[in-house]
Design a protein around this motif. Structure first.
Motif, PDB file in Angstrom:
ATOM      1  N   MET A 125      -4.314 -13.669   2.629  1.00 49.25           N
ATOM      2  CA  MET A 125      -3.649 -13.597   1.322  1.00 49.25           C
ATOM      3  C   MET A 125      -2.321 -12.862   1.428  1.00 49.25           C
ATOM      4  O   MET A 125      -2.149 -11.962   2.253  1.00 49.25           O
ATOM      5  N   ALA A 126      -1.376 -13.243   0.578  1.00 51.83           N
ATOM      6  CA  ALA A 126      -0.156 -12.455   0.429  1.00 51.83           C
ATOM      7  C   ALA A 126      -0.486 -11.204  -0.381  1.00 51.83           C
ATOM      8  O   ALA A 126      -1.502 -11.147  -1.079  1.00 51.83           O
ATOM      9  N   TYR A 127       0.368 -10.214  -0.274  1.00 49.63           N
ATOM     10  CA  TYR A 127       0.094  -8.952  -0.973  1.00 49.63           C
ATOM     11  C   TYR A 127       1.395  -8.304  -1.424  1.00 49.63           C
ATOM     12  O   TYR A 127       2.479  -8.546  -0.870  1.00 49.63           O
ATOM     13  N   THR A 128       1.271  -7.493  -2.452  1.00 46.90           N
ATOM     14  CA  THR A 128       2.314  -6.551  -2.841  1.00 46.90           C
ATOM     15  C   THR A 128       1.626  -5.212  -3.008  1.00 46.90           C
ATOM     16  O   THR A 128       0.703  -5.083  -3.821  1.00 46.90           O
ATOM     17  N   VAL A 129       2.035  -4.235  -2.239  1.00 45.27           N
ATOM     18  CA  VAL A 129       1.429  -2.909  -2.307  1.00 45.27           C
ATOM     19  C   VAL A 129       2.358  -1.988  -3.098  1.00 45.27           C
ATOM     20  O   VAL A 129       3.553  -1.881  -2.789  1.00 45.27           O
ATOM     21  N   LEU A 130       1.809  -1.358  -4.114  1.00 47.64           N
ATOM     22  CA  LEU A 130       2.550  -0.389  -4.921  1.00 47.64           C
ATOM     23  C   LEU A 130       2.055   0.998  -4.549  1.00 47.64           C
ATOM     24  O   LEU A 130       1.032   1.470  -5.057  1.00 47.64           O
ATOM     25  N   ARG A 131       2.754   1.634  -3.610  1.00 47.80           N
ATOM     26  CA  ARG A 131       2.383   3.006  -3.246  1.00 47.80           C
ATOM     27  C   ARG A 131       2.996   3.949  -4.264  1.00 47.80           C
ATOM     28  O   ARG A 131       4.220   4.104  -4.330  1.00 47.80           O
ATOM     29  N   CYS A 132       2.135   4.556  -5.039  1.00 49.84           N
ATOM     30  CA  CYS A 132       2.587   5.394  -6.160  1.00 49.84           C
ATOM     31  C   CYS A 132       2.448   6.867  -5.826  1.00 49.84           C
ATOM     32  O   CYS A 132       1.472   7.287  -5.191  1.00 49.84           O
ATOM     33  N   SER A 133       3.405   7.645  -6.282  1.00 49.93           N
ATOM     34  CA  SER A 133       3.278   9.088  -6.168  1.00 49.93           C
ATOM     35  C   SER A 133       2.288   9.580  -7.226  1.00 49.93           C
ATOM     36  O   SER A 133       1.623   8.795  -7.892  1.00 49.93           O
ATOM     37  N   PHE A 134       2.184  10.881  -7.398  1.00 54.62           N
ATOM     38  CA  PHE A 134       1.163  11.479  -8.273  1.00 54.62           C
ATOM     39  C   PHE A 134       1.370  11.053  -9.725  1.00 54.62           C
ATOM     40  O   PHE A 134       2.455  11.235 -10.284  1.00 54.62           O
TER      41      PHE A 134
END
Length: 291
Positions: A125-134
């Motif tokens: 699968m394709a993906y979009t990762v949203l790495r979020c801060s606190f």
């Protein structure tokens, strides 16, 4: 068909608000808490329990896009539920996953998001990762119990030392997720790092809380043992305590303070500040309205 998981979580709750007003494609929400979704005109609601695989097939039927959010972040949940759910989504024909992750998930193997990101990269699968801060909302979330400390004892009881972290309003993360879901092709196999406008120490956060709430709030910087003991006494699970301790330890050592321009680039405006968030949310501490 889009499936939104975690609709009562920090970003999930805000995302359902955005999609309910603007999303014009077929979508559904999967949750164990249907009563919390009664106010929405969501076209479809399905019962989904990550720890009950008999609920997965109905939730994933005809799904080609998935918004994935941890229910309770922990390595047990990643191993027993989230990663198997990713495999099930792949088998069901899902083509794109938007996943809410955290800073450090690319290098800190001891946090569950590292394993989930690895599973996504290994899938077809394709993906979009949203790495979020606190998330600013963690200051009043029931799962963190920080709101209880703030109201009952006037403490910001977080073991982060003098480290700074880049707080982000979950509303901004949700709006980014909605932008991605509106055109997943444009965000294929991309990692975004979503932050607020400035790094803040917990002492600075306590000062902002003092102003917003009109009463003294002090930062106490407990030891990890004292922090774990208090949360465990309140019934917080060990997996959740371990994840929170890991995040605060990364903050203590200066690993959660970089600022990025991804929110402004994707939304065309600066991210909300902590003072903006507190002005909108001070009532939650006054009314003990934990989410």
């Amino acid at each position: 068909m889009l499936l939104v998981t975690g609709p009562t979580g920090n970003v999930g709750h805000e995302l359902v608000d955005v999609l309910d007003a603007h999303y014009d494609r077929a979508w559904r929400v999967g949750s164990r808490h249907h009563e919390d979704l009664a106010a929405y005109r969501t076209p479809e609601r399905v019962y989904l329990d990550f720890f009950d695989q008999t609920t997965w097939a109905g939730a994933l039927a005809d799904v080609d896009a998935l918004f994935l959010l941890f229910p309770l972040p922990g390595n047990r949940a990643a191993r027993r539920a989230i990663i198997p759910f990713i495999h099930a989504a792949e088998r069901a024909g899902c083509r794109h996953v938007v996943y809410v992750s955290v800073f450090g998930a690319d290098r800190a193997k001891f946090i569950p998001h590292y394993k989930v990101e690895d599973a996504l990269r290994s899938s077809s699968m394709a993906y979009t990762v949203l790495r979020c801060s606190f998330f600013m909302q963690n200051l009043h979330r029931a799962i963190s119990t920080h709101g209880t400390d703030i109201v009952d004892t006037g403490e910001l009881f977080i073991p982060a030392g003098r480290g700074a972290t880049t707080f982000i309003d979950a509303r901004d993360a949700a709006e980014v997720a909605a932008e991605v879901l509106a055109d997943t092709t444009a965000h294929r196999n991309v990692v975004y790092h979503l932050t607020g406008p400035a790094p803040l120490t917990m002492k600075q956060v306590a000062t902002e809380l003092t102003v917003a709430l009109g009463r003294p709030i002090r930062y106490t910087d407990p030891s990890l043992i004292a922090f774990a003991r208090r949360l465990r006494h309140r019934g917080v699970g060990w997996d959740t305590i371990g994840f929170m301790a890991a995040v605060y330890t990364l903050t203590r050592f200066g690993r959660n303070q970089p600022i990025t321009g991804d929110v402004e680039r994707l939304l065309g405006r600066p991210p909300r500040s902590l003072s903006n968030f507190l002005a909108d949310s001070a009532w939650r501490w006054h009314e003990r309205a934990w989410t």
